[in-house]
Design an enzyme around this catalytic site. Structure first.
Site, PDB file in Angstrom:
ATOM      1  N   HIS A  71     -10.969  -6.046   8.343  1.00 29.02           N
ATOM      2  CA  HIS A  71     -11.750  -5.855   7.113  1.00 29.02           C
ATOM      3  C   HIS A  71     -13.032  -5.092   7.434  1.00 29.02           C
ATOM      4  O   HIS A  71     -14.039  -5.254   6.763  1.00 29.02           O
ATOM      5  CB  HIS A  71     -12.117  -7.191   6.471  1.00 29.02           C
ATOM      6  CG  HIS A  71     -10.948  -7.968   5.924  1.00 29.02           C
ATOM      7  ND1 HIS A  71     -10.095  -8.663   6.722  1.00 29.02           N
ATOM      8  CD2 HIS A  71     -10.504  -8.139   4.657  1.00 29.02           C
ATOM      9  CE1 HIS A  71      -9.169  -9.245   5.960  1.00 29.02           C
ATOM     10  NE2 HIS A  71      -9.387  -8.953   4.715  1.00 29.02           N
ATOM     11  N   ASP A 126      -8.609  -0.906   5.864  1.00 34.51           N
ATOM     12  CA  ASP A 126      -7.862  -1.365   7.043  1.00 34.51           C
ATOM     13  C   ASP A 126      -6.392  -1.641   6.722  1.00 34.51           C
ATOM     14  O   ASP A 126      -5.575  -1.770   7.627  1.00 34.51           O
ATOM     15  CB  ASP A 126      -8.479  -2.656   7.597  1.00 34.51           C
ATOM     16  CG  ASP A 126      -9.997  -2.646   7.609  1.00 34.51           C
ATOM     17  OD1 ASP A 126     -10.581  -2.313   6.556  1.00 34.51           O
ATOM     18  OD2 ASP A 126     -10.590  -2.987   8.638  1.00 34.51           O
ATOM     19  N   GLU A 158       0.829  -1.199   0.000  1.00 34.86           N
ATOM     20  CA  GLU A 158       0.000   0.000   0.000  1.00 34.86           C
ATOM     21  C   GLU A 158       0.867   1.255   0.000  1.00 34.86           C
ATOM     22  O   GLU A 158       0.543   2.248  -0.649  1.00 34.86           O
ATOM     23  CB  GLU A 158      -0.944  -0.002   1.206  1.00 34.86           C
ATOM     24  CG  GLU A 158      -2.074  -1.017   1.121  1.00 34.86           C
ATOM     25  CD  GLU A 158      -1.640  -2.457   1.334  1.00 34.86           C
ATOM     26  OE1 GLU A 158      -0.523  -2.689   1.850  1.00 34.86           O
ATOM     27  OE2 GLU A 158      -2.405  -3.377   0.986  1.00 34.86           O
TER      28      GLU A 158
END
Lengths: 383, 325
Positions: B129, B85, B60
């Site tokens: 999640h 998340d 990410e």
């Protein structure tokens, strides 16, 4: 939906980066011995390896079924990756394990029972992790630290635990298991770098199963293998056949011995294959061909090892059948037992946030209790 | 008009913007061949190719960092975080670069990146999640933050986010992806960032909310009307920052009572900022203390998640508190 799979030749179908690079293996694809191990492996150990993989396979199938009927939130299928148990069996009881979320056979190898695993998966009243999360397992009883679900976040933790053991003068090794996808994250870099700099007694095992959801491992990196990524950190890297449980055991044993002798970390790239979907929420037909899966089914670690054991006279056909039957029945009855267990109390929502609950949590617990009363009054059903 | 769910609405926003402006690119994990794990980017790779729809390595931090670099050079990247998340690896890039590029370069450079991803709970997603982590972004000066509650807004807001000059964190409540279908225009339209929407008019209480809690609040307000005769004005904030202060104040002039409902934990949730804003600027309008109904101050639970989330009973409790003060 129609999909274009660019590859046409069998070698191109393989998701791995340069699958032609040779692998360390002791058993070939047909279950024949390739070379003898220097360490003599007892029949008892070999059978334990086989049984561990069988138990994990049967359990995996049950967890899939349980997810389909809504008894388990999500399951990350393990089929095809059971030989990771070999690496874990090379550890000693006092060693620590930092797994990911696809290693049922590893937990079993550390002594965890099916019942403990199913309680966890169902988040029932006996769940040792108290309903906190899905698909992760662990217990301090076995020195298994439950994984954080975001991949690779456990890597620096394993390195830190290993450094701590070294500082305290303990002859303890930490092992961490993660996937090919995790090697792209910053945590892999920092973990590897610390491990190298501080000569941490850690064994880092990459379960390169070919796919990080839809991304084939050959697109995860431009490096020729994942094992060679150790070079940049001064950490020796070795690529092994991750579906050969003997190769996994011997390689991890050597790495753990090196670590215990103060020689530092080892990176093991284990080439394996995820036969099922990423999780029960995934649909692999969208990104990989059935042809590829068929090809890889031939490398099933359990079938291969079974042939090997029978070829060596360690296990007979009949014993093989009995093992499957015995564990099939045992696990089925454990599932039934777990189905009867009550659910966790509502108060778990507020548990284990701090060592002692803070004032806001006490207030909010009261709010929740009052709301349960009002729900009854209003006839609102929430759960 | 075509009937769409939120996934389809978001997909059509991306497709139309990519057709309209070749600077728009999409990048993220599994966004190409897989079409994203929720299929928001389904089919885009077939139309626009793998240079504009990039299946990235699993990082990410890399995705957002690279998107910022692309934006500096002149592209309009839409970066997908597979589940919000997982954004924390990218938090350094978001706080250090994305939010501050304009400021720290004296306005010479800017990074109009949209970081979008599924958020929030209600789908048995467990701790990683299900998070509603909007406060981190609202707290970071330089970012705009958006959370739609229906397909129409999802499409219009995403287009506005892509066309805007500022970075936008675009949060999509995954429980709404397929649960609501409605008519969405086929012609080009945007929903302006910074404007709330009055979903239901009412004269007794102002209920400010966003995301999936809009629907929960409407359910609760039905019970409140039927059982107690209270008329609740429900405001869907839509843009969490800069939030629409006028819409809140205008409604409070009528009702004099404020309840804020959000899924995120209570402490320093956006409800705290809204309550503080009203207390500082319009306390004379209030006939009762402000009430909040929120997620609890705990990591999102797998077990009993439905009791963690605000529900009708807890919303009624708050309404009753402000009505019976």
């Amino acid at each position: 939906m129609a999909h274009h799979f660019e590859a046409h030749k069998v070698e191109e179908v393989l998701p791995f980066i340069d699958a032609a690079v040779s692998l360390r293996r002791f058993i070939d694809e047909e279950g024949n011995p390739v070379e003898e191990t220097k360490v003599q492996l007892s029949s008892e150990l070999l059978l334990k390896m086989y049984v561990t993989m069988v138990r994990a396979r049967i359990l995996d199938e049950w967890l899939l079924k349980m997810q389909r009927v809504g008894r388990v939130a999500i399951h990350a299928p393990n089929a095809g990756q059971e030989a990771i148990a070999g690496a874990v069996m090379a550890l000693r009881e006092e060693d620590w394990l930092f797994p990911s979320y696809r290693e049922l056979s590893a937990y079993i190898a550390r002594g965890m029972s099916e019942e403990e695993i199913i309680d966890r998966a169902m988040a029932n009243a006996d769940d040792p992790l108290r309903g906190s999360e899905f698909a992760v397992y662990g217990n301090e009883k076995y020195n298994i630290v439950p994984a954080p679900v975001p991949v690779g976040a456990q890597i620096p933790l394993a390195v830190g635990a290993a450094i701590a053991a070294k500082i305290l003068g303990h002859k303890v090794v930490a092992m961490t298991i993660f996937g090919d996808g995790a090697t792209s994250r910053g945590d892999f870099h920092s973990g590897m770098n610390f491990a190298g700099v501080f000569k941490a007694p850690v064994v880092l095992v990459i379960q390169n199963n070919g796919w990080a959801i839809s991304l084939p491992s050959r697109r995860q990196t431009a490096a020729k293998t994942l094992a060679i990524r150790g070079v940049g950190y001064g950490v020796p890297g070795i690529r092994v056949d991750g579906n050969d449980i003997v190769a996994m055991y011997i390689t991890a044993l050597e790495a753990a011995e090196r670590a215990r002798a103060g020689e530092g970390p080892t990176l093991i790239e284990a080439l394996t294959y995820r036969l099922g979907p990423h999780t029960t929420a995934d649909d692999p037909d969208r990104y990989r061909s059935k042809e590829e899966v068929k090809l890889m089914e031939r490398l099933d670690p359990i079938v291969r090892f079974g042939k090997y054991l029978k070829g060596r006279g360690v296990m007979t056909e009949r014993e093989e059948r009995d093992i499957w039957k015995e564990w099939g029945e045992k696990i089925e009855s454990i599932v039934k037992k777990c189905y009867e267990k009550p659910s966790l109390p509502v108060s778990v929502i507020f548990e284990n946030v701090y060592s002692e609950p803070t004032w806001n949590l006490k207030e909010q617990m009261e709010e929740l209790e009052e709301s349960l009363r009002i729900m009854k009054e209003l006839g609102v059903k929430v759960e | 008009m075509v009937v769409m769910n939120m996934v389809q609405a978001l997909n059509s926003a991306l497709r139309e913007e990519m057709r309209r402006d070749r600077r728009v690119v999409v990048l993220g994990e599994d966004v190409g061949r897989r079409g994203g794990v929720f299929l928001v980017t389904e089919g885009l790779i077939d139309e626009f190719g793998h240079e504009r729809v990039m299946d990235t390595p699993l990082t990410e931090g890399g995705i957002v960092g690279v998107a910022i670099g692309m934006a500096l050079y002149g592209l309009r990247p839409v970066a997908e975080i597979q589940f919000i998340d997982f954004v924390y690896e990218a938090f350094d890039q978001i706080v250090t670069n994305l939010s501050k590029v304009r400021r720290r370069t004296g306005g010479m450079y800017s990074a109009p990146v949209v970081v979008r991803g599924p958020c929030c709970g209600g789908v048995k997603g467990g701790m990683f999640h299900s998070q509603s982590n909007e406060s981190y972004f609202v707290h970071t000066a330089g970012l705009k933050v958006v959370m739609p509650s229906r397909p129409y807004d999802a499409k219009g807001l995403l287009k506005a986010a892509i066309r805007g000059e500022d970075p936008v964190i675009f949060l999509e409540p995954k429980i709404l992806y397929r649960s609501i279908r409605e008519e969405v225009p086929e012609h080009d339209y945007t929903v302006p960032i910074g404007e709330a929407r009055v979903v239901q008019e009412g004269s007794d209480v102002t209920l400010v909310t966003w995301g999936a809690m809009v629907h929960k609040s409407l359910e609760a307000s039905k019970i409140a009307r039927a059982k107690y005769g209270w008329e609740v004005e429900v405001i869907d904030l839509r843009t969490l920052f800069p939030f629409d202060k006028e819409a809140i104040l205008k409604s409070l002039e009528k009702t004099g009572r404020l309840v804020v409902v959000h899924e995120a934990p209570k402490t320093l949730g956006l409800g705290a900022e809204i309550a503080a804003y009203v207390a500082e600027n319009a306390i004379e309008l209030l006939k009762a203390p402000i009430a909040r109904v929120t997620g609890f101050d705990v990591p999102y639970p797998l077990a009993h998640e439905k009791l963690y989330l605000p529900n009708e009973a807890r919303i009624i409790m708050a309404l009753s508190k402000v009505m019976n003060y």
